[in-house]
Design an enzyme around this catalytic site. Structure first.
Site, PDB file in Angstrom:
ATOM      1  CE1 TYR A 120       0.535   0.834   4.493  1.00 10.36           C
ATOM      2  CE2 TYR A 120      -0.515  -1.311   4.653  1.00 10.36           C
ATOM      3  CZ  TYR A 120       0.207  -0.284   5.231  1.00 10.36           C
ATOM      4  OH  TYR A 120       0.577  -0.373   6.545  1.00 10.36           O
ATOM      5  CB  CYS A 121       1.216   4.319   0.483  1.00  9.81           C
ATOM      6  SG  CYS A 121       1.670   6.073   0.253  1.00  9.81           S
TER       7      CYS A 121
END
Length: 284
Positions: free
Chosen positions: A151-152
């Site tokens: 994520y990110c």
């Protein structure tokens, strides 16, 4: 490219530990307040009213969304999912996408002057090298490159053996920059990543979007404790951060907000609250 030590090494560096706060200025202390605080400090440093600053912060059960996340086709359903699971949801004003914070995740902001002469890559590199220095007695295996399906995701993801434990973003305000990193120190990294995966699944529902959102695989995320097979805590990392800062600077000071910083904070807080009106109004 500037040497990262030239950015960290100053005559005086300011140190602020907000990691144990529960209230700030008589309000419940949330990530909204943290981003407003970093903006106020960046302005103060930009005007040379404060020395460069390192700030530590922790927020329990919080999902911080990026600006592009707010444009997901079914974002309201995603927010409802997160709120039902007990998370506080915030849209930040810096770059990046959704991240999960809790009491096992330490955030560090390095707030520096001279943005006009500081490239984005130099800002990222300074944080990478500082964290590497913090952990140099434990590992020499930290790498910085994009971990696909984390994520990110970004070019400056920090990982060990292909598993991500940290991500970095930047927020530039006038001639000041807040380089912000989350460090997954301890706790259940798989559970954090699964929450973000579920958020994207319900917020996107497989539709085509102009922006490319990550297909999160929890197996590519991990904590420093697990990666190093050492029981590290957030408190341990706080000690390491302050000790590392002191190693590069003649003086590390702690001082309260000035009147001008308080005024800038209040303005930036209102901007953050306005940015998050839709999030706050979304019911479960």
């Amino acid at each position: 490219m500037k040497n990262w030590k030239d950015l960290i090494q100053q005559d005086t560096f300011r140190y602020i530990d907000h990691s144990t706060l529960t209230t700030f200025n008589n309000e419940a202390y949330t990530a909204i307040h943290s981003f407003a605080i970093d903006d106020a400090l960046a302005l103060s440093i930009s005007h040379r009213l404060s020395p460069p600053t390192m700030r530590l912060w922790v927020h329990p059960n919080t999902i911080v969304l990026g600006i592009p996340d707010a444009k997901l086709p079914y974002i309201d359903e995603g927010i409802q999912l997160l709120k039902r699971a007990g998370f506080h949801v915030v849209v930040r004003n810096s770059g990046g996408l959704a991240v999960a914070l809790d009491n096992g995740v330490l955030n560090i902001s390095l707030i520096l002057p001279g943005v006009k002469d500081l490239s984005i890559h130099e800002g990222y590199e300074a944080m990478v090298r500082f964290v590497t220095y913090m952990l140099d007695d434990l590992t020499d295996q930290i790498e910085a490159y994009e971990i696909v399906n984390s994520y990110c995701p970004g070019d400056y993801d920090l990982s060990i053996n292909g598993k991500k434990f940290a991500g970095i973003s930047q927020r530039r305000v006038k001639d000041g920059v807040a380089v912000q990193i989350y460090l997954d120190v301890e706790g259940n990294s798989y559970k954090r990543a699964k929450v973000i995966r579920d958020f994207y699944d319900i917020s996107k529902k497989g539709e085509k979007t102009k922006f490319t959102y990550p297909s999160v695989d929890p197996h590519v995320m991990s904590s420093l404790s697990d990666l190093l097979n050492t029981q590290l805590t957030v408190e341990d990392m706080k000690v390491r951060a302050k000790k590392s800062l002191a190693a590069f600077n003649n003086e590390v000071i702690e001082q309260p907000f000035s009147d001008s910083e308080q005024a800038d904070y209040e303005k930036r807080l209102e901007q953050m609250k306005k940015r998050n009106e839709r999030i706050e109004s979304t019911s479960t």
